[in-house]
Design a protein around this motif. Sequence first.
Motif, short mmCIF file in Angstrom:
data_model
loop_
_atom_site.label_atom_id
_atom_site.label_comp_id
_atom_site.label_asym_id
_atom_site.label_seq_id
_atom_site.Cartn_x
_atom_site.Cartn_y
_atom_site.Cartn_z
N SER A 145 -13.57 1.33 35.93
CA SER A 145 -14.32 0.62 36.97
C SER A 145 -15.76 1.12 37.06
N GLU A 146 -15.98 2.41 36.77
CA GLU A 146 -17.35 2.94 36.88
C GLU A 146 -18.27 2.26 35.87
N LEU A 147 -17.78 2.16 34.62
CA LEU A 147 -18.60 1.51 33.60
C LEU A 147 -18.81 0.03 33.94
N LEU A 148 -17.75 -0.61 34.41
CA LEU A 148 -17.89 -2.02 34.80
C LEU A 148 -18.96 -2.18 35.88
N LYS A 149 -18.95 -1.27 36.85
CA LYS A 149 -19.94 -1.36 37.94
C LYS A 149 -21.36 -1.21 37.40
N GLN A 150 -21.51 -0.31 36.43
CA GLN A 150 -22.85 -0.16 35.81
C GLN A 150 -23.29 -1.48 35.17
N VAL A 151 -22.33 -2.12 34.50
CA VAL A 151 -22.65 -3.38 33.81
C VAL A 151 -23.00 -4.46 34.83
N PHE A 152 -22.22 -4.53 35.91
CA PHE A 152 -22.49 -5.55 36.93
C PHE A 152 -23.77 -5.25 37.71
N GLU A 154 -16.62 -6.90 44.47
CA GLU A 154 -17.69 -6.05 45.01
C GLU A 154 -19.07 -6.65 44.71
N TYR A 155 -19.21 -7.23 43.53
CA TYR A 155 -20.53 -7.76 43.13
C TYR A 155 -20.66 -9.26 43.42
N LYS A 156 -19.67 -9.80 44.11
CA LYS A 156 -19.69 -11.21 44.54
C LYS A 156 -19.85 -12.18 43.37
N VAL A 157 -19.24 -11.83 42.26
CA VAL A 157 -19.19 -12.76 41.12
C VAL A 157 -17.81 -13.41 41.19
N LYS A 158 -17.77 -14.71 41.47
CA LYS A 158 -16.50 -15.34 41.83
C LYS A 158 -16.06 -16.44 40.84
N ASN A 159 -16.70 -16.47 39.67
CA ASN A 159 -16.29 -17.45 38.65
C ASN A 159 -15.55 -16.71 37.55
N PHE A 160 -14.27 -17.06 37.37
CA PHE A 160 -13.39 -16.30 36.48
C PHE A 160 -12.61 -17.27 35.61
N ILE A 161 -12.66 -17.05 34.30
CA ILE A 161 -11.87 -17.87 33.38
C ILE A 161 -10.91 -16.94 32.67
N PHE A 162 -9.63 -17.18 32.86
CA PHE A 162 -8.60 -16.25 32.40
C PHE A 162 -7.83 -16.82 31.21
N SER A 163 -7.60 -15.94 30.20
CA SER A 163 -6.80 -16.31 29.03
C SER A 163 -5.32 -16.17 29.35
N SER A 164 -4.72 -17.27 29.77
CA SER A 164 -3.26 -17.25 29.93
C SER A 164 -2.64 -17.87 28.69
N SER A 165 -1.37 -18.14 28.75
CA SER A 165 -0.64 -18.54 27.54
C SER A 165 0.47 -19.51 27.89
N ALA A 166 0.80 -20.36 26.93
CA ALA A 166 1.95 -21.26 27.09
C ALA A 166 3.24 -20.47 27.24
#
Length: 342
Positions: free
Chosen positions: A64-71, A115-127
């Motif tokens: 999560s720390e690295l992700l926060k740096q990226v965001f 936390e960064y209010k990014v609310k658009n998410f496209i998820f790789s699900s599967s059949a």
Amino acid sequence: MKNKILVTGGAGYIGSHTCIALHQAGYDIVIYDNLSNSSREAINRVSKLIGESIEFIQGDIRDSELLKQVFTKYDFFGVIHFAGLKAVGESVAKPLMYYNNNVSGTITLLEVMTEYKVKNFIFSSSATVYGDPEMLPIDEKSPRSCTNPYGQSKLVVEHILEGLAVADSTWNLVTLRYFNPVGAHESGQIGEDPNDIPNNLMPYISQVAVGKLAKLSIFGNDYPTVDGTGVRDYIHVTDLAAGHVAALNYLEQQVLPVGFLPINLGSGKGSSVLELVTAFTEVTGQNIPYQFAPRRAGDIASCYASADKAQALLGWEAKLSITDMCQDTWRWQSMNPNGYQS
Ligand code: NAD
Ligand code: WQD
């Protein structure tokens, strides 16, 4: 310049093809991948194909720390979340690893997005979330059930996304359920590069064709299908990549949040194992020796999508044929007999 997108797992098979499609559509991409099932060479080749160097951060979605740096550094419109482990057999042997990576990793990512209010998410699900389907073609309202930890990890994430949409109505959670992705980029420069002996049919066929494997075992010839072999909905990875661009375009046009939105990405057509082997032989001129073997545990007889929702909402449909899938797989495999290490 269009919106900036974080692509987790962007060095992988589907992610790398999607990065090309995103770039062509004008999106600005940042790849975040721990390279646990991919190589830097894939990113180098994507950079070459698009003619500019792609931004890449080597990192884990559970960090999560690295992700926060990226965001903090980038202002993302959204995230396309490919990162995950995907081998069904391995998931049976190592369930904790699969739940940790696929479920905990996704939760960490969603927490940072919140936390960064990014609310658009496209998820790789599967059949695979449909289990053994009661009805064909399979539409998005079909009941879901899974018996292996890989499939369950996808289903758990779907339930998490459903809960999130209920709790906070500002999310856009597009859940793309892929059927059977195959094929490679038409350049032959990027494609699927299994670490070990392939589990999936198309890479197995192409490794037999290139002489790395001696013979295909066809798992079962007594299913209630056209010729007794299993039927699946094969979809070209380039079409799949276009489906992600269509999903992003769709989100950009929405005035109100869409909440949890599951959408099948499949061709809507079923092909049997023997039909695929025959097509591959015809298209490539390569002989594929095979033998019939017992059914593989956990396999179902038939599975193919209703792709009507993708057409209606996203204006997307699969365009490439089984011939294209065989041709492009073979171009990639014959040009790169040892994958990215060739
Ligand atoms: P892939 O293994 O080629 O790509 C996944 C990428 O995620 C790899 O580059 C890997 O290094 C990365 N990754 C894995 N765990 C990570 C972590 N903890 N942190 C950061 N990066 C991590 O797989 P793919 O075929 O491209 O599949 C992409 C997604 O689509 C996966 O979530 C998979 O479950 C899903 N999916 C794949 C198929 C298929 O048949 N290929 C079908 C349905 C769904
Ligand atoms: C296709 C057909 C096999 C190999 C898997 C995952 C699924 C999704 C896609 C990620 C079946 C037969 C295969 C072989 C064979 N992945 N076969 N000999 O099982 O439909 O789906 O990949 O989400 O979750 O389960 O794909 O390519 O393994 O098999 O006869 O050596 O080919 O029995 O009928 P599957 P597959």
